[in-house]
Design a protein around this motif. Structure first.
Motif, mmCIF file in Angstrom:
data_model
loop_
_atom_site.group_PDB
_atom_site.id
_atom_site.type_symbol
_atom_site.label_atom_id
_atom_site.label_comp_id
_atom_site.label_asym_id
_atom_site.label_seq_id
_atom_site.Cartn_x
_atom_site.Cartn_y
_atom_site.Cartn_z
ATOM 1 N N LYS A 76 -10.599 50.154 6.274
ATOM 2 C CA LYS A 76 -11.831 50.891 6.007
ATOM 3 C C LYS A 76 -12.974 50.377 6.871
ATOM 4 O O LYS A 76 -14.041 50.991 6.920
ATOM 5 C CB LYS A 76 -12.225 50.738 4.528
ATOM 6 N N ARG A 77 -12.774 49.233 7.519
ATOM 7 C CA ARG A 77 -13.844 48.569 8.278
ATOM 8 C C ARG A 77 -13.522 48.481 9.768
ATOM 9 O O ARG A 77 -13.522 47.417 10.374
ATOM 10 C CB ARG A 77 -14.043 47.145 7.739
ATOM 11 N N ASN A 78 -13.227 49.627 10.376
ATOM 12 C CA ASN A 78 -12.934 49.683 11.816
ATOM 13 C C ASN A 78 -11.623 48.999 12.192
ATOM 14 O O ASN A 78 -11.366 48.778 13.371
ATOM 15 C CB ASN A 78 -14.060 49.060 12.653
ATOM 16 N N GLY A 79 -10.834 48.609 11.213
ATOM 17 C CA GLY A 79 -9.597 47.904 11.514
ATOM 18 C C GLY A 79 -8.560 48.807 12.157
ATOM 19 O O GLY A 79 -8.220 49.853 11.615
ATOM 20 N N VAL A 80 -8.065 48.408 13.313
ATOM 21 C CA VAL A 80 -7.003 49.169 13.974
ATOM 22 C C VAL A 80 -5.662 48.447 13.871
ATOM 23 O O VAL A 80 -4.625 49.019 14.165
ATOM 24 C CB VAL A 80 -7.336 49.440 15.459
ATOM 25 N N ASP A 81 -5.689 47.181 13.438
ATOM 26 C CA ASP A 81 -4.443 46.448 13.206
ATOM 27 C C ASP A 81 -4.742 45.281 12.270
ATOM 28 O O ASP A 81 -5.892 44.854 12.131
ATOM 29 C CB ASP A 81 -3.840 45.940 14.523
ATOM 30 N N TYR A 82 -3.689 44.788 11.633
ATOM 31 C CA TYR A 82 -3.817 43.724 10.646
ATOM 32 C C TYR A 82 -2.686 42.736 10.906
ATOM 33 O O TYR A 82 -1.536 42.988 10.560
ATOM 34 C CB TYR A 82 -3.704 44.333 9.241
ATOM 35 N N VAL A 83 -3.013 41.637 11.575
ATOM 36 C CA VAL A 83 -2.021 40.663 12.012
ATOM 37 C C VAL A 83 -2.008 39.480 11.057
ATOM 38 O O VAL A 83 -3.052 38.879 10.794
ATOM 39 C CB VAL A 83 -2.316 40.181 13.449
ATOM 40 N N LEU A 84 -0.847 39.149 10.541
ATOM 41 C CA LEU A 84 -0.742 38.053 9.581
ATOM 42 C C LEU A 84 -0.430 36.731 10.273
ATOM 43 O O LEU A 84 0.396 36.670 11.188
ATOM 44 C CB LEU A 84 0.344 38.364 8.544
ATOM 45 N N LYS A 85 -1.102 35.681 9.822
ATOM 46 C CA LYS A 85 -0.822 34.333 10.313
ATOM 47 C C LYS A 85 0.436 33.791 9.648
ATOM 48 O O LYS A 85 0.718 34.133 8.501
ATOM 49 C CB LYS A 85 -1.992 33.398 9.993
ATOM 50 N N PRO A 86 1.205 32.942 10.315
ATOM 51 C CA PRO A 86 0.981 32.515 11.702
ATOM 52 C C PRO A 86 1.434 33.607 12.668
ATOM 53 O O PRO A 86 2.556 34.104 12.579
ATOM 54 C CB PRO A 86 1.882 31.275 11.820
ATOM 55 N N PHE A 87 0.542 33.994 13.570
ATOM 56 C CA PHE A 87 0.866 35.059 14.507
ATOM 57 C C PHE A 87 1.405 34.481 15.810
ATOM 58 O O PHE A 87 1.220 33.307 16.119
ATOM 59 C CB PHE A 87 -0.361 35.940 14.778
ATOM 60 N N SER A 88 2.074 35.330 16.561
ATOM 61 C CA SER A 88 2.668 34.928 17.837
ATOM 62 C C SER A 88 1.989 35.688 18.977
ATOM 63 O O SER A 88 1.182 36.595 18.747
ATOM 64 C CB SER A 88 4.166 35.245 17.836
ATOM 65 N N LYS A 89 2.343 35.329 20.171
ATOM 66 C CA LYS A 89 1.847 36.032 21.349
ATOM 67 C C LYS A 89 2.255 37.502 21.293
ATOM 68 O O LYS A 89 1.484 38.398 21.656
ATOM 69 C CB LYS A 89 2.398 35.368 22.618
ATOM 70 N N GLU A 90 3.478 37.761 20.798
ATOM 71 C CA GLU A 90 3.977 39.137 20.700
ATOM 72 C C GLU A 90 3.156 39.952 19.703
ATOM 73 O O GLU A 90 2.905 41.145 19.916
ATOM 74 C CB GLU A 90 5.457 39.141 20.302
ATOM 75 N N ASP A 91 2.731 39.311 18.608
ATOM 76 C CA ASP A 91 1.909 40.009 17.613
ATOM 77 C C ASP A 91 0.581 40.456 18.220
ATOM 78 O O ASP A 91 0.128 41.589 18.000
ATOM 79 C CB ASP A 91 1.640 39.091 16.418
ATOM 80 N N ILE A 92 -0.053 39.553 18.963
ATOM 81 C CA ILE A 92 -1.345 39.879 19.575
ATOM 82 C C ILE A 92 -1.168 40.927 20.674
ATOM 83 O O ILE A 92 -1.990 41.824 20.833
ATOM 84 C CB ILE A 92 -2.024 38.611 20.130
ATOM 85 N N ALA A 93 -0.078 40.827 21.418
ATOM 86 C CA ALA A 93 0.201 41.825 22.457
ATOM 87 C C ALA A 93 0.381 43.202 21.826
ATOM 88 O O ALA A 93 -0.084 44.217 22.369
ATOM 89 C CB ALA A 93 1.459 41.428 23.237
ATOM 90 N N GLY A 94 1.042 43.251 20.670
ATOM 91 C CA GLY A 94 1.220 44.520 19.976
ATOM 92 C C GLY A 94 -0.104 45.098 19.503
ATOM 93 O O GLY A 94 -0.326 46.312 19.582
ATOM 94 N N ALA A 95 -0.997 44.243 19.031
ATOM 95 C CA ALA A 95 -2.316 44.698 18.600
ATOM 96 C C ALA A 95 -3.126 45.229 19.782
ATOM 97 O O ALA A 95 -3.800 46.265 19.677
ATOM 98 C CB ALA A 95 -3.066 43.548 17.923
ATOM 99 N N MET A 96 -3.051 44.531 20.908
ATOM 100 C CA MET A 96 -3.766 44.979 22.106
ATOM 101 C C MET A 96 -3.233 46.325 22.590
ATOM 102 O O MET A 96 -3.992 47.191 23.033
ATOM 103 C CB MET A 96 -3.625 43.932 23.215
ATOM 104 N N LYS A 97 -1.929 46.512 22.489
ATOM 105 C CA LYS A 97 -1.328 47.790 22.890
ATOM 106 C C LYS A 97 -1.825 48.916 21.999
ATOM 107 O O LYS A 97 -2.101 50.023 22.465
ATOM 108 C CB LYS A 97 0.199 47.714 22.833
ATOM 109 N N LYS A 98 -1.951 48.642 20.697
ATOM 110 C CA LYS A 98 -2.452 49.666 19.784
ATOM 111 C C LYS A 98 -3.879 50.056 20.146
ATOM 112 O O LYS A 98 -4.240 51.237 20.115
ATOM 113 C CB LYS A 98 -2.379 49.169 18.351
ATOM 114 N N VAL A 99 -4.699 49.073 20.499
ATOM 115 C CA VAL A 99 -6.073 49.358 20.915
ATOM 116 C C VAL A 99 -6.074 50.207 22.183
ATOM 117 O O VAL A 99 -6.822 51.191 22.297
ATOM 118 C CB VAL A 99 -6.848 48.046 21.151
ATOM 119 N N ASP A 100 -5.236 49.854 23.155
ATOM 120 C CA ASP A 100 -5.144 50.622 24.403
ATOM 121 C C ASP A 100 -4.680 52.046 24.137
ATOM 122 O O ASP A 100 -5.191 53.007 24.741
ATOM 123 C CB ASP A 100 -4.181 49.942 25.377
ATOM 124 N N ASP A 101 -3.710 52.198 23.242
ATOM 125 C CA ASP A 101 -3.202 53.535 22.915
ATOM 126 C C ASP A 101 -4.282 54.409 22.301
ATOM 127 O O ASP A 101 -4.389 55.606 22.613
ATOM 128 C CB ASP A 101 -2.011 53.429 21.947
#
Length: 238
Positions: A76-101
């Motif tokens: 509800k607060r501009n969130g485009v992804d919700y990554v749970l800790k402990p996160f990995s490089k792949e998790d952040i890459a996936g979030a960045m891809k969603k933003v790019d998409d």
């Protein structure tokens, strides 16, 4: 987080890192807003959702936290992804891809398709681990370690491939909705099993299926005839 971002996007500029709501509001109130914010839910002086009450944030936000119960509020607060800790490089890459998409989505369509947009923005990421508490300590259990989830004494438990067992404070319905539907199957009301844990399947009485896992289960895993077709289809289409 900064190290991962610099590795993924070496040309990106990190404009600041803030530990509290007060610092964040002060920074976001000055000058142009960033293109993207990575935000934890629990900050030094409260929940980060309070920031949105003091300043208008127009850029997308990726929430990174150890707590999965805030996901609905995050979207509800501009969130485009919700990554749970402990996160990995792949998790952040996936979030960045969603933003790019999403960025490409708006650039290519003058009038966006609302249903497509909601699918991209509201669908939570699949969990890669679960936070558990045992012997007075918190630890995380990776999805790959889990053979099955099941209901025991009216609460949800995790059984790992190595025989370790942990309790969860989530219902089995909640767990089912947060893990990969390709990797896990709800065989009945009590069990959610990992594809990797399946040893063999036998025909049983009344057209049921008897599923045997590589690790023992307290109960015999039977799939009724109504669900057996979808189960075999799940096994086949991977």
């Amino acid at each position: 987080m900064e190290n991962i971002l610099r590795e993924l996007r070496p040309n990106a500029k990190i404009t600041g890192a803030y530990q509290s709501i007060e610092e964040s509001v002060a920074a976001l109130s000055k000058g142009p807003q960033p293109d993207l914010i990575f935000m934890d839910v629990q900050l030094a002086d409260g929940l980060s959702f309070e920031i949105f009450k003091s300043v208008t944030i127009s850029c997308p936000v990726v929430f990174c936290t150890a707590f999965d119960e805030y996901s609905l509020e995050a979207f509800k607060r501009n969130g485009v992804d919700y990554v749970l800790k402990p996160f990995s490089k792949e998790d952040i890459a996936g979030a960045m891809k969603k933003v790019d998409d999403l960025k490409n989505f708006f650039q290519q369509k003058t009038i966006p398709d609302l249903s497509d947009l909601l699918i991209q923005m509201v669908q939570p990421a699949e969990k890669t681990s679960f936070l558990v508490f045992k012997h007075q300590k918190y630890t995380t259990v990776q999805i790959a370690q889990i053979a099955y989830f099941y209901i025991r004494n009216e609460s949800t438990s995790i059984m790992c491939f190595d025989g370790q067992e942990f309790s969860l404070n989530q219902s089995l319905d909640q767990v089912t909705g947060s893990v990969s539907q390709k990797q896990f199957f709800r065989v009945n009301r009590q069990y959610l099993i990992n594809f990797s844990a399946i040893k063999e399947i036998e025909h049983y009485f009344l057209r049921k299926l008897y599923v045997k896992l590589v690790i023992e289960t307290p109960d015999k895993l039977l799939i009724n005839k109504e669900k057996s077709t979808s189960f075999l289809s799940w096994m086949e289409n991977r």
